[in-house]
Scaffold this active site. Structure first.
Site, mmCIF file in Angstrom:
data_model
loop_
_atom_site.group_PDB
_atom_site.id
_atom_site.type_symbol
_atom_site.label_atom_id
_atom_site.label_comp_id
_atom_site.label_asym_id
_atom_site.label_seq_id
_atom_site.Cartn_x
_atom_site.Cartn_y
_atom_site.Cartn_z
ATOM 1 N N GLU A 1 -0.150 13.022 4.546
ATOM 2 C CA GLU A 1 -0.791 11.888 3.876
ATOM 3 C C GLU A 1 -2.162 11.580 4.462
ATOM 4 O O GLU A 1 -2.580 10.428 4.489
ATOM 5 C CB GLU A 1 0.123 10.660 3.864
ATOM 6 C CG GLU A 1 0.832 10.336 5.154
ATOM 7 C CD GLU A 1 1.835 9.181 4.990
ATOM 8 O OE1 GLU A 1 1.894 8.541 3.937
ATOM 9 O OE2 GLU A 1 2.543 8.914 5.975
ATOM 10 N N HIS B 1 7.602 0.892 5.023
ATOM 11 C CA HIS B 1 6.940 -0.083 4.144
ATOM 12 C C HIS B 1 7.894 -1.033 3.423
ATOM 13 O O HIS B 1 7.437 -1.955 2.754
ATOM 14 C CB HIS B 1 6.093 0.645 3.090
ATOM 15 C CG HIS B 1 4.857 1.288 3.640
ATOM 16 N ND1 HIS B 1 3.840 0.593 4.237
ATOM 17 C CD2 HIS B 1 4.477 2.593 3.694
ATOM 18 C CE1 HIS B 1 2.883 1.418 4.618
ATOM 19 N NE2 HIS B 1 3.244 2.642 4.310
HETATM 20 C C1 3PY Z 1 1.824 6.946 0.670
HETATM 21 O O1 3PY Z 1 1.485 7.141 -0.503
HETATM 22 O O2 3PY Z 1 1.039 6.921 1.623
HETATM 23 C C2 3PY Z 1 3.220 6.753 0.969
HETATM 24 O O3 3PY Z 1 3.581 6.698 2.124
HETATM 25 C C3 3PY Z 1 4.149 6.631 -0.178
HETATM 26 O O4 3PY Z 1 5.443 6.410 0.192
HETATM 27 MG MG MG Z 2 2.073 6.493 3.517
#
Ligand code: 3PY
Ligand code: MG
Length: 251
Positions: A146, A44
Site C-alpha cells: 500500500e 481501521h
Molecule cells: C487501504 O486502502 O490503504 C487499505 O488499507 C484498505 O483496507
Molecule cells: Mg491501508
C-alpha cells in the site's frame, strides 16, 4: 471445503468478507452467508484485541476461517491474533523485504521465527499443543502492499519465504503517490497491475478488497488474476441495505 491456504496454493479464489464492526454477530452472519474467510479489521475498524477471540468463535461457528488485519506490523499484535485463533494475518504497510521478514518471523515458531509457545485459544488452550506447533505452514501470512515503496520492492517482498500473498491497500497507495483517494487513477491501476503480475510470476496470491462490489470490478479482479479477494464490508452492506430500503420506501 479446502482451507484458505490450500485454496491459494491451488491458485483458486478464496473469497472473504471484511468486518469493521467488532461484534461477533456481524462475523457470524457473513460466515453463514457463505464467505470462506473473514477478516477482523483491527487497524481501521472498531474492533480491538479483546474482540478477536469472540470474532474467531463466531466465524468458525458460521463455517468460515478467521483472519485478522492487525493494527500494525508488530510482533505482539501478530502473535496475539494467531494465539486467539486466527488462521491468517493481514499485515499493513509492508514496504520492503525487511518488513516482510519481520511479519513472517512474528507468525512462525522457532526456528523459522520468533513466535512464543504457550497454551492458547489457537491450540485449544493446550490440548492440541503439539499438533498446532507443528502446523505453522497451514496458517497464512498476507502482507499489505500500500505504498509506492512497496510497489517498487514487490519482487523482493514476494521472495521472502513464508509470505503467502499480498493484499493491496489502494487508499494508502493513492496517498503515497500524492493522489489521495484517486484509486482508479491510471497511476494506481498500473501499480496494482504490476503487483498482480509479480504475484503470478512468484506463484503467490494476489489480493485485493472490492469494497463496493459491482459486476465490472468483480470481472476485472477475476480477469487480472486476483485470488485472495475480500468482497464488500459489513459497514458498506449495512449502509447500502438501509439506503436501498429507504429509497424503496420513499419511492
Ligand atoms: C487501504 O486502502 O490503504 C487499505 O488499507 C484498505 O483496507
Ligand atoms: Mg491501508
Amino acid at each position: 471445503m479446502p482451507s484458505v491456504k490450500e485454496t491459494l496454493r491451488n491458485k483458486n479464489i478464496a473469497l472473504g468478507g471484511w468486518c469493521q464492526i467488532g461484534h461477533p454477530a456481524v462475523a457470524e452472519i457473513q460466515a453463514q452467508s457463505g464467505m470462506q474467510w473473514l477478516a477482523l479489521d483491527c487497524e481501521h475498524g472498531e474492533a480491538s484485541e479483546a474482540d478477536i477471540g469472540d470474532f474467531c468463535r463466531a466465524t468458525i461457528g458460521g463455517g468460515a476461517e478467521p483472519f485478522v488485519r492487525v493494527r500494525a506490523n508488530e510482533t505482539l499484535d501478530i502473535r496475539r491474533a494467531l494465539d486467539l485463533g486466527a488462521t491468517g494475518v493481514i499485515v499493513p504497510l509492508v514496504n520492503n523485504a525487511s518488513d516482510a521478514k519481520r511479519a513472517v518471523a512474528a507468525a512462525k515458531y522457532p526456528p523459522k521465527g520468533i513466535r512464543g509457545f504457550a497454551f492458547q485459544r489457537g491450540n485449544c488452550w493446550g490440548r492440541d499443543f503439539d499438533a498446532y506447533a507443528a502446523t505453522d505452514d497451514t496458517r497464512c501470512v498476507i502482507v499489505m502492499i500500500e505504498s509506492r515503496e512497496a510497489v517498487e520492492n514487490i519482487a523482493a517482498i514476494l521472495d521472502v519465504e513464508g509470505v503467502d500473498g499480498v493484499f493491496i491497500g489502494p487508499y494508502d497507495m493513492s496517498g503515497s503517490y500524492g493522489i489521495v483517494g484517486q484509486t482508479s487513477s491510471p497511476i494506481i491501476v498500473e501499480a496494482c497491475a504490476k503487483v498482480a503480475q509479480a504475484c503470478l510470476k512468484h506463484g503467490k496470491a494476489a489480493g485485493q478488497h472490492i469494497v463496493t462490489p459491482t459486476p465490472e470490478n468483480i470481472a476485472a479482479a477475476k480477469r487480472q488474476g486476483y485470488t485472495f479477494i475480500a468482497l464488500g464490508m459489513d459497514t458498506y452492506f449495512l449502509a447500502n441495505g438501509v439506503r436501498t430500503a429507504l429509497e424503496m420506501f420513499n419511492g
